[in-house]
Design a protein around this motif. Sequence first.
Motif, PDB file in Angstrom:
ATOM      1  N   LEU A 133       0.835  -1.194   0.000  1.00  0.00           N
ATOM      2  CA  LEU A 133       0.000   0.000   0.000  1.00  0.00           C
ATOM      3  C   LEU A 133       0.871   1.246   0.000  1.00  0.00           C
ATOM      4  O   LEU A 133       1.910   1.298   0.663  1.00  0.00           O
ATOM      5  CB  LEU A 133      -0.895   0.024   1.238  1.00  0.00           C
ATOM      6  CG  LEU A 133      -1.836  -1.162   1.449  1.00  0.00           C
ATOM      7  CD1 LEU A 133      -2.537  -1.037   2.803  1.00  0.00           C
ATOM      8  CD2 LEU A 133      -2.855  -1.254   0.332  1.00  0.00           C
ATOM      9  N   THR A 134       0.439   2.253  -0.742  1.00  0.00           N
ATOM     10  CA  THR A 134       1.098   3.547  -0.621  1.00  0.00           C
ATOM     11  C   THR A 134       0.662   4.193   0.690  1.00  0.00           C
ATOM     12  O   THR A 134      -0.346   3.801   1.295  1.00  0.00           O
ATOM     13  CB  THR A 134       0.725   4.470  -1.793  1.00  0.00           C
ATOM     14  OG1 THR A 134      -0.672   4.797  -1.696  1.00  0.00           O
ATOM     15  CG2 THR A 134       1.010   3.806  -3.138  1.00  0.00           C
TER      16      THR A 134
ATOM     17  N   ASP B 146      -0.661   7.050   0.988  1.00  0.00           N
ATOM     18  CA  ASP B 146      -1.961   7.663   0.761  1.00  0.00           C
ATOM     19  C   ASP B 146      -3.076   6.626   0.821  1.00  0.00           C
ATOM     20  O   ASP B 146      -4.146   6.890   1.391  1.00  0.00           O
ATOM     21  CB  ASP B 146      -1.976   8.363  -0.600  1.00  0.00           C
ATOM     22  CG  ASP B 146      -3.244   9.163  -0.828  1.00  0.00           C
ATOM     23  OD1 ASP B 146      -3.474  10.132  -0.080  1.00  0.00           O
ATOM     24  OD2 ASP B 146      -4.028   8.797  -1.737  1.00  0.00           O
ATOM     25  N   GLU B 147      -2.859   5.452   0.265  1.00  0.00           N
ATOM     26  CA  GLU B 147      -3.867   4.390   0.336  1.00  0.00           C
ATOM     27  C   GLU B 147      -4.124   3.983   1.782  1.00  0.00           C
ATOM     28  O   GLU B 147      -5.276   3.783   2.193  1.00  0.00           O
ATOM     29  CB  GLU B 147      -3.420   3.181  -0.486  1.00  0.00           C
ATOM     30  CG  GLU B 147      -3.502   3.377  -1.988  1.00  0.00           C
ATOM     31  CD  GLU B 147      -2.835   2.255  -2.769  1.00  0.00           C
ATOM     32  OE1 GLU B 147      -3.232   2.027  -3.928  1.00  0.00           O
ATOM     33  OE2 GLU B 147      -1.910   1.608  -2.225  1.00  0.00           O
TER      34      GLU B 147
ATOM     35  N   ARG C 254      -6.260   6.624   3.523  1.00  0.00           N
ATOM     36  CA  ARG C 254      -7.661   6.596   3.103  1.00  0.00           C
ATOM     37  C   ARG C 254      -8.369   5.340   3.626  1.00  0.00           C
ATOM     38  O   ARG C 254      -9.548   5.389   3.993  1.00  0.00           O
ATOM     39  CB  ARG C 254      -7.754   6.696   1.585  1.00  0.00           C
ATOM     40  CG  ARG C 254      -7.334   8.071   1.058  1.00  0.00           C
ATOM     41  CD  ARG C 254      -7.231   8.089  -0.463  1.00  0.00           C
ATOM     42  NE  ARG C 254      -8.521   7.851  -1.084  1.00  0.00           N
ATOM     43  CZ  ARG C 254      -9.447   8.795  -1.293  1.00  0.00           C
ATOM     44  NH1 ARG C 254      -9.225  10.043  -0.912  1.00  0.00           N
ATOM     45  NH2 ARG C 254     -10.585   8.499  -1.876  1.00  0.00           N
TER      46      ARG C 254
ATOM     47  N   PRO D   8     -11.052   0.209  -3.654  1.00  0.00           N
ATOM     48  CA  PRO D   8     -10.338   1.433  -3.275  1.00  0.00           C
ATOM     49  C   PRO D   8     -11.233   2.347  -2.448  1.00  0.00           C
ATOM     50  O   PRO D   8     -12.430   2.468  -2.728  1.00  0.00           O
ATOM     51  CB  PRO D   8      -9.975   2.072  -4.622  1.00  0.00           C
ATOM     52  CG  PRO D   8     -10.919   1.466  -5.604  1.00  0.00           C
ATOM     53  CD  PRO D   8     -11.234   0.098  -5.102  1.00  0.00           C
TER      54      PRO D   8
END
Length: 390
Positions: free
Chosen positions: A10-11, A13-14, A17, A265
């Motif tokens: 995962l980034t 940012d992911e 979120r 997502p």
Amino acid sequence: MTTPRATAELTADEARRIALRAQGLLGAPDRRSGVRGVLRRLGAVQLDTISVLARSHELVPYARLGAVGRTTVEDAYWKDTHAFEYWSHAACILPVEEWPHFAFRRRAYRDRPHWNHELPEGVYERVVKQLRAEGPLTATELGGAKRTGEWWDWSASKVAVERALMYGEVVCVERRGWKRVYDLAERAIPASLLHDELDDTECLRRLVRLAGQALGVGTRADIADYHRLKGEQVDAVIAESGLVPVTVEGWGRPAWADPAALQSPPRGRHRTTLLSPFDSLVWERARTERLFGFTHRLEAYVPRHKRVYGYFTMPVLAGGRLVGRVDPAREGRALVARQVTLEGPKAVPAVAQALVEAAGWVDCTDVRVERVDAPELRDALVKELARALA
């Protein structure tokens, strides 16, 4: 413990979120399930004595649902035996169906029965007998809450009933004027849930799974902190908890995720809101810094001259980021922002919106700003507030 190979990468940012969605702060508010839905989603809502705009357990559903009535909040927690209060992350409101999964903690309390202090003979039995005959009752009604002994400035009756609560013989069924109201667990907890049959492993497995679901993604320390488990307790059950190992960009340590959180997502509308400093989104300081690059610290118990951001500093959430801090107060029908800290000029409209919405919720008709840490942004914030209030 050997960490299995990660199932996903995962980034940062992911991960942020995913965490917001798991906490009910990304996407349309689920007003049909209401406050009870928030409680079940989070698994625990922290209680605290401080009340500035409102108490923390009211602020948590407000942040997710908007201006839900405060009586509605209390009724949702306490009516129809829907929840109970117990020690989780701290003193927390918990969904009643989780009663069996705290058996491990009740057993641990019963295994150290004296708590480094003694009760006069017969007091514990007298308190239980009185609750059986007259309950539900507050500590005052049980014989007084203040000291006749040495411990925590509590009376013997208060010590006894708190011990009974820890053991699971007594349960807090509501707060009345912020006092705990106690009753026998055998009366307050549904018969199908009133048992300590689950062994420690099953209890811990469930709480680790719940923590992972409420966090979306977290490290071992994040997961342990959610219900204040020990790291080795998490290690013993995490492989069988249903959570899956992942790696997160920049975290530098293994992480685990709710598999359901990885299936789609995270998208949807972001909440703009003030957060309680006891909100589960920001419980763990290192996690908050990791997710948001934001330092959060409650300063209510810090001497005044050492405070940086204020007494009851509330983070401001907007656009999925923590964009500022507000130390609020109330003076009559005015919400007073004693101190506002902005992460930059772009935060001004969001902070103004959060302040105006919170003011309306607590029946204030005006918002007044006393101090802005970046003085050059004060005029812009005042103008934005005037526009929003017009």
